[in-house]
Enzyme design. Structure first.
Site, PDB file in Angstrom:
ATOM      1  N   THR A  23       0.839  -1.206   0.000  1.00  0.00           N
ATOM      2  CA  THR A  23       0.000   0.000   0.000  1.00  0.00           C
ATOM      3  C   THR A  23       0.873   1.256   0.000  1.00  0.00           C
ATOM      4  OG1 THR A  23      -0.080  -0.121   2.410  1.00  0.00           O
ATOM      5  CG2 THR A  23      -1.938  -1.094   1.230  1.00  0.00           C
ATOM      6  N   GLY A  24       2.170   1.082  -0.107  1.00  0.00           N
ATOM      7  CA  GLY A  24       3.096   2.221   0.038  1.00  0.00           C
ATOM      8  C   GLY A  24       3.430   2.902  -1.280  1.00  0.00           C
ATOM      9  N   ASP A  25       4.228   3.956  -1.134  1.00  0.00           N
ATOM     10  CA  ASP A  25       4.591   4.826  -2.254  1.00  0.00           C
ATOM     11  C   ASP A  25       5.425   4.099  -3.325  1.00  0.00           C
ATOM     12  OD1 ASP A  25       4.964   7.694  -3.220  1.00  0.00           O
ATOM     13  OD2 ASP A  25       7.043   7.030  -2.975  1.00  0.00           O
ATOM     14  N   ARG A  55      -0.585  -3.864   6.277  1.00  0.00           N
ATOM     15  CA  ARG A  55      -1.563  -4.013   7.363  1.00  0.00           C
ATOM     16  C   ARG A  55      -2.969  -3.573   6.940  1.00  0.00           C
ATOM     17  NH1 ARG A  55       1.830  -0.579  11.479  1.00  0.00           N
ATOM     18  NH2 ARG A  55       1.852   0.554   9.528  1.00  0.00           N
ATOM     19  N   LYS A 163      16.981   0.045  -0.503  1.00  0.00           N
ATOM     20  CA  LYS A 163      17.851   0.902   0.278  1.00  0.00           C
ATOM     21  C   LYS A 163      16.975   1.798   1.161  1.00  0.00           C
ATOM     22  CE  LYS A 163      18.845   4.972  -1.247  1.00  0.00           C
ATOM     23  NZ  LYS A 163      17.689   5.843  -1.369  1.00  0.00           N
ATOM     24  N   ASP A 192      19.880  -1.141  -5.765  1.00  0.00           N
ATOM     25  CA  ASP A 192      20.287   0.253  -5.882  1.00  0.00           C
ATOM     26  C   ASP A 192      19.798   0.628  -7.268  1.00  0.00           C
ATOM     27  OD1 ASP A 192      21.758   2.545  -6.762  1.00  0.00           O
ATOM     28  OD2 ASP A 192      23.061   2.251  -5.029  1.00  0.00           O
ATOM     29  N   HIS A 193      18.684   1.360  -7.349  1.00  0.00           N
ATOM     30  CA  HIS A 193      18.027   1.451  -8.656  1.00  0.00           C
ATOM     31  C   HIS A 193      18.874   2.197  -9.688  1.00  0.00           C
ATOM     32  CE1 HIS A 193      16.514   5.413  -7.252  1.00  0.00           C
ATOM     33  NE2 HIS A 193      16.365   5.707  -8.527  1.00  0.00           N
ATOM     34  N   LYS A 197      19.735   1.694 -14.215  1.00  0.00           N
ATOM     35  CA  LYS A 197      19.529   2.712 -15.255  1.00  0.00           C
ATOM     36  C   LYS A 197      20.341   2.348 -16.499  1.00  0.00           C
ATOM     37  CE  LYS A 197      18.424   6.588 -12.185  1.00  0.00           C
ATOM     38  NZ  LYS A 197      17.066   6.996 -12.503  1.00  0.00           N
ATOM     39  N   HIS A 255      23.889   5.417  -4.447  1.00  0.00           N
ATOM     40  CA  HIS A 255      23.900   5.740  -5.884  1.00  0.00           C
ATOM     41  C   HIS A 255      25.220   6.375  -6.338  1.00  0.00           C
ATOM     42  CE1 HIS A 255      19.782   4.849  -5.329  1.00  0.00           C
ATOM     43  NE2 HIS A 255      19.354   6.047  -5.025  1.00  0.00           N
ATOM     44  N   LYS A 356      19.056  18.341  -3.360  1.00  0.00           N
ATOM     45  CA  LYS A 356      17.634  18.560  -3.660  1.00  0.00           C
ATOM     46  C   LYS A 356      17.446  20.048  -3.910  1.00  0.00           C
ATOM     47  CE  LYS A 356      15.778  14.472  -1.769  1.00  0.00           C
ATOM     48  NZ  LYS A 356      15.371  13.582  -2.855  1.00  0.00           N
ATOM     49  N   LYS A 361      16.966  18.799 -12.953  1.00  0.00           N
ATOM     50  CA  LYS A 361      17.009  17.373 -12.646  1.00  0.00           C
ATOM     51  C   LYS A 361      17.991  16.742 -13.620  1.00  0.00           C
ATOM     52  CE  LYS A 361      15.654  13.123 -11.608  1.00  0.00           C
ATOM     53  NZ  LYS A 361      16.142  12.491 -10.404  1.00  0.00           N
TER      54      LYS A 361
HETATM   55  N1  LIG Z   1       9.334   5.738  -2.254  1.00  0.00           N
HETATM   56  C1  LIG Z   1      10.449   5.786  -2.951  1.00  0.00           C
HETATM   57  O1  LIG Z   1      10.573   6.464  -3.995  1.00  0.00           O
HETATM   58  C2  LIG Z   1      11.643   5.007  -2.503  1.00  0.00           C
HETATM   59  C3  LIG Z   1      11.591   4.189  -1.390  1.00  0.00           C
HETATM   60  N2  LIG Z   1      12.670   3.458  -1.022  1.00  0.00           N
HETATM   61  C4  LIG Z   1      12.615   2.583   0.142  1.00  0.00           C
HETATM   62  O2  LIG Z   1      11.553   1.641  -0.007  1.00  0.00           O
HETATM   63  C5  LIG Z   1      10.974   1.331   1.242  1.00  0.00           C
HETATM   64  C6  LIG Z   1       9.484   1.653   1.208  1.00  0.00           C
HETATM   65  O3  LIG Z   1       9.323   3.029   0.933  1.00  0.00           O
HETATM   66  P1  LIG Z   1       7.897   3.712   0.686  1.00  0.00           P
HETATM   67  O4  LIG Z   1       7.037   2.870  -0.169  1.00  0.00           O
HETATM   68  O5  LIG Z   1       8.203   5.092   0.238  1.00  0.00           O
HETATM   69  O6  LIG Z   1       7.289   3.770   2.166  1.00  0.00           O
HETATM   70  P2  LIG Z   1       5.767   3.984   2.610  1.00  0.00           P
HETATM   71  O7  LIG Z   1       5.798   4.544   3.974  1.00  0.00           O
HETATM   72  O8  LIG Z   1       4.990   4.705   1.562  1.00  0.00           O
HETATM   73  O9  LIG Z   1       5.203   2.493   2.663  1.00  0.00           O
HETATM   74  C7  LIG Z   1       5.534   1.600   3.696  1.00  0.00           C
HETATM   75  C8  LIG Z   1       4.710   0.331   3.526  1.00  0.00           C
HETATM   76  O10 LIG Z   1       4.998  -0.532   4.619  1.00  0.00           O
HETATM   77  C9  LIG Z   1       3.791  -1.071   5.141  1.00  0.00           C
HETATM   78  N3  LIG Z   1       3.999  -1.393   6.546  1.00  0.00           N
HETATM   79  C10 LIG Z   1       4.492  -0.584   7.524  1.00  0.00           C
HETATM   80  N4  LIG Z   1       4.545  -1.234   8.700  1.00  0.00           N
HETATM   81  C11 LIG Z   1       4.091  -2.492   8.463  1.00  0.00           C
HETATM   82  C12 LIG Z   1       3.895  -3.645   9.268  1.00  0.00           C
HETATM   83  N5  LIG Z   1       4.190  -3.655  10.575  1.00  0.00           N
HETATM   84  N6  LIG Z   1       3.388  -4.743   8.694  1.00  0.00           N
HETATM   85  C13 LIG Z   1       3.091  -4.771   7.382  1.00  0.00           C
HETATM   86  N7  LIG Z   1       3.255  -3.722   6.564  1.00  0.00           N
HETATM   87  C14 LIG Z   1       3.740  -2.595   7.090  1.00  0.00           C
HETATM   88  C15 LIG Z   1       2.802   0.079   4.931  1.00  0.00           C
HETATM   89  O11 LIG Z   1       1.488  -0.369   4.846  1.00  0.00           O
HETATM   90  P3  LIG Z   1       0.415  -0.344   6.047  1.00  0.00           P
HETATM   91  O12 LIG Z   1       0.534   0.985   6.702  1.00  0.00           O
HETATM   92  O13 LIG Z   1      -0.870  -0.579   5.325  1.00  0.00           O
HETATM   93  O14 LIG Z   1       0.792  -1.470   6.916  1.00  0.00           O
HETATM   94  C16 LIG Z   1       3.223   0.545   3.546  1.00  0.00           C
HETATM   95  O15 LIG Z   1       2.616  -0.263   2.552  1.00  0.00           O
HETATM   96  C17 LIG Z   1      11.768   2.143   2.266  1.00  0.00           C
HETATM   97  O16 LIG Z   1      12.830   1.367   2.747  1.00  0.00           O
HETATM   98  C18 LIG Z   1      12.306   3.308   1.435  1.00  0.00           C
HETATM   99  O17 LIG Z   1      13.459   3.878   1.995  1.00  0.00           O
HETATM  100  C19 LIG Z   1      13.839   3.494  -1.736  1.00  0.00           C
HETATM  101  C20 LIG Z   1      13.961   4.282  -2.853  1.00  0.00           C
HETATM  102  C21 LIG Z   1      12.887   5.130  -3.311  1.00  0.00           C
HETATM  103  O1  LIG Z   2      16.888   6.613  -3.932  1.00  0.00           O
HETATM  104  C1  LIG Z   2      16.501   7.748  -4.115  1.00  0.00           C
HETATM  105  O2  LIG Z   2      16.516   8.221  -5.373  1.00  0.00           O
HETATM  106  C2  LIG Z   2      15.682   9.322  -5.724  1.00  0.00           C
HETATM  107  C3  LIG Z   2      16.196   9.820  -7.063  1.00  0.00           C
HETATM  108  O3  LIG Z   2      16.057   8.826  -8.035  1.00  0.00           O
HETATM  109  P1  LIG Z   2      15.919   9.177  -9.568  1.00  0.00           P
HETATM  110  O4  LIG Z   2      15.903   7.874 -10.238  1.00  0.00           O
HETATM  111  O5  LIG Z   2      14.635   9.943  -9.720  1.00  0.00           O
HETATM  112  O6  LIG Z   2      17.077  10.036  -9.938  1.00  0.00           O
HETATM  113  C4  LIG Z   2      15.709  10.406  -4.681  1.00  0.00           C
HETATM  114  O7  LIG Z   2      14.749  11.400  -4.999  1.00  0.00           O
HETATM  115  C5  LIG Z   2      15.387   9.811  -3.331  1.00  0.00           C
HETATM  116  O8  LIG Z   2      15.521  10.811  -2.325  1.00  0.00           O
HETATM  117  C6  LIG Z   2      16.297   8.656  -2.998  1.00  0.00           C
HETATM  118  O9  LIG Z   2      15.819   7.979  -1.859  1.00  0.00           O
END
Ligand SMILES: NC(=O)C1=CN([C@@H]2O[C@H](COP(=O)(O)OP(=O)(O)OC[C@H]3O[C@@H](n4cnc5c(N)ncnc54)[C@H](OP(=O)(O)O)[C@@H]3O)[C@@H](O)[C@H]2O)C=CC1
Ligand SMILES: O=C1O[C@H](COP(=O)(O)O)[C@@H](O)[C@H](O)[C@H]1O
Length: 518
Positions: A23-25, A55, A163, A192-193, A197, A255, A356, A361
């Site tokens: 459900t996350g970003d 959850r 990461k 490490d995305h 690339k 990165h 940032k 970009k």
């Molecule tokens: N977003 C990005 O662009 C990037 C993210 N990352 C890394 O990816 C990972 C996830 O990031 P992001 O998606 O942004 O984070 P979010 O906070 O958006 O999402 C976190 C997710 O974890 C779930 N979650 C949290 N606690 C629990 C639990 N106890 N049990 C089950 N599920 C749980 C949440 O769902 P719910 O609340 O429903 O449980 C949610 O789906 C992090 O390590 C972040 O550093 C790395 C690079 C880029």
């Molecule tokens: O891992 C990360 O990368 C993004 C930048 O990625 P890009 O592919 O768009 O260049 C950065 O914004 C973020 O803070 C960092 O966690």
């Protein structure tokens, strides 16, 4: 699995993909769109299933709708309407289970669901666990996967983790120990995305596939190397995470150092994952550590953005961002002068910077070659422009080479000429996204572009010294207005060696004649 198997023998095989954090970003913006693109391109085996886990309660239909919305918004292929047969066939492979990572009973239920899916889709027990979660949860997931019986199937088991891998070396070691109690190193795929690339992977080919680069790729011919990862965005809604990480941990430890390794590594004897990773870790081990706080002060600059205006839009300062401490000293920018103390690179400065709220970009590598010993046309006093090789990684993809040439129609007037090959102009938006490539590699068992534990650990020990020096002098952070190129001291880092940052994307290079393929 032997990670030194020839790459061409690795094939995608049917598997269940478990997306923890569904459900996350990250799942929404990157993972679901990547899975859909792979499906559209026929790169997923037919026998696959995806289980979303988090959850929050979601019915299967609600989850499929979430996936559809994310694809419509972020995928380079848009999906059909949710009623269309093609979409329904794809969506049929998606299930959701509400689960708390800390509760093993949920994993036991997941085991039952998984076996049902494997029977339904004829999947031979291969399981890929993608942790799109905060790293604090990685240990519990691993433990409960084992306790819940999910690692008992006949096929392969792979753990893909995001990461940041820890906060420093000590925490990374602890995390690694927890995961290694359950998974073997070769089953762990640390993302490490940037390594996914297109142009980062192309660095290898540009270097090792061209007779006129590799012989010059050393301290005899290269004056300095500049790596820029500029972002126009601020911290968006990730202030909570970012304020405890900062630019050094968020971008530098991973990165930036990974890109540096791709530029600096020796040619591997074979193109097998472990051979390439062996060469990369040697570069990390050759990084000259900053011995004292003064060393850090003289070679590393950190900054934090204040309010500013970018293209007519007023932007808040970092301390005014949501979920950021109003007195925060977290850096949103850092630049460093780094040396790789080995035979090839001794004496060549690598300047790296990221931030940032910069004006553009862009991710770009500039290789500046040493100047000609003299200007035979105009004499010693008139320096010729140095040759440059510029690798554009993101968002434009391509390379350009800057050389000197005779201005047509003149006797011996010299002008710089840039031969610009823009790959993205030709391939356009169809260039595969980093996450697609990496997920595809993980399904094949190709770990080349994932970071091995010793790379992660070595990178942390380099970065930890900077972080420790900053912690001693927490007040000396410089500021820069949003929309500028960072603190003034960044210029001085290069000026003391007689260099300057080359304009990114060739901007402001009005005196250059551009020859473009677009
Ligand atoms: N977003 C990005 O662009 C990037 C993210 N990352 C890394 O990816 C990972 C996830 O990031 P992001 O998606 O942004 O984070 P979010 O906070 O958006 O999402 C976190 C997710 O974890 C779930 N979650 C949290 N606690 C629990 C639990 N106890 N049990 C089950 N599920 C749980 C949440 O769902 P719910 O609340 O429903 O449980 C949610 O789906 C992090 O390590 C972040 O550093 C790395 C690079 C880029
Ligand atoms: O891992 C990360 O990368 C993004 C930048 O990625 P890009 O592919 O768009 O260049 C950065 O914004 C973020 O803070 C960092 O966690």
């Amino acid at each position: 699995m032997n990670t030194n198997q020839p790459l061409e023998s690795l094939k995608t095989s049917g598997a269940v993909f478990f997306i923890f954090g569904a459900t996350g970003d990250l799942a929404r913006r990157k993972l679901f769109p990547a899975i859909y693109s792979l499906y559209r391109e026929g790169k997923l085996a037919q026998d696959f299933a995806v289980v979303g886990l988090a959850r929050r309660p979601r019915t299967r239909e609600e989850f499929r709708l979430d996936v559809h919305t994310s694809i419509q918004e972020f995928c380079r292929y848009s999906s059909d309407s949710i009623e269309d047969e093609e979409w329904l066939t794809f969506a049929e492979h998606f299930e959701y289970q509400s689960l708390d990572i800390n509760n093993v009973d949920g994993f036991r239920e997941l085991c039952v669901l998984t076996e049902e899916l494997e029977t339904k889709f004829n999947i031979p027990g291969n399981r890929m666990f993608y942790l799109a979660l905060a790293p604090e949860l990685f240990g519990s997931v691993s433990y409960n996967l084992k306790e819940g019986g999910l690692l008992e199937s006949a096929g392969w088991h792979r753990l893909v983790i995001e990461k940041p891998f820890g906060y420093d070396l000590a925490s990374a070691e602890k995390l690694n120990e927890q995961i290694r109690e359950v998974f073997r190193e070769e089953e762990i795929y640390r993302i490490d995305h940037y390594l996914g690339k297109e142009m980062v992977q192309n660095i290898e080919v540009i270097r090792f596939g061209n007779a006129f680069f590799e012989p010059l790729w050393n301290n005899k011919h290269i004056a300095n190397i500049q790596i820029t990862l500029g972002e126009t965005v601020g911290v968006e809604d990730r202030g909570g995470y970012y304020d405890s990480a900062g630019a050094l941990r968020d971008m530098g430890q991973n990165h930036m150092l990974q890109m540096l390794t791709m530029i600096a590594m020796e040619p591997p004897s074979r193109l097998l994952p472990e051979d390439i990773r062996d060469e990369k870790v040697k570069v990390l081990r050759s990084l000259r550590p900053y011995a004292t706080s003064d060393d850090v002060k003289n070679n590393v600059v950190r900054g934090q953005y204040t309010a500013g205006e970018v293209r007519g839009t007023e932007l808040p300062g970092y301390r005014q961002e949501e979920k950021v401490d109003p007195n925060s000293n977290t850096e949103t920018y850092f630049a460093a002068r780094v040396f790789v103390d080995n035979f090839r690179w001794a004496g060549v400065p690598f300047y790296i910077r990221t931030g940032k709220r910069l004006p553009v970009k862009t991710t770009e590598v500039v290789v500046e070659f040493k100047s000609m010993p003299t200007n035979v046309y105009l004499g010693q006093k008139h320096k010729l422009e140095p040759n440059l090789l510029v690798i554009r990684v993101n968002p434009m993809e391509g390379i350009y080479i800057k050389i000197n040439a005779k201005k047509p129609g003149t006797d011996s007037q010299i002008e710089p000429l840039a031969m610009d090959f823009c790959q993205s102009c030709m391939i356009g938006i169809n260039s595969p996204e980093a996450y697609e490539r990496l997920i595809h590699d993980a399904t094949k068992g190709d770990s080349t572009y994932f970071t091995r534990w010793d790379e992660v650990a070595t990178a942390w020990s380099f970065v930890d010294r900077i972080a420790a020096a900053w912690a001693e002098n927490s007040g000396d952070i410089e500021t820069y207005p949003a929309g500028s190129w960072g603190p003034k001291a960044t210029e001085d880092l290069l000026a003391k060696d007689g260099y300057f940052w080359w304009p990114v994307n060739g901007q402001d290079e009005d005196n250059v004649v551009w020859i473009k393929n677009h």
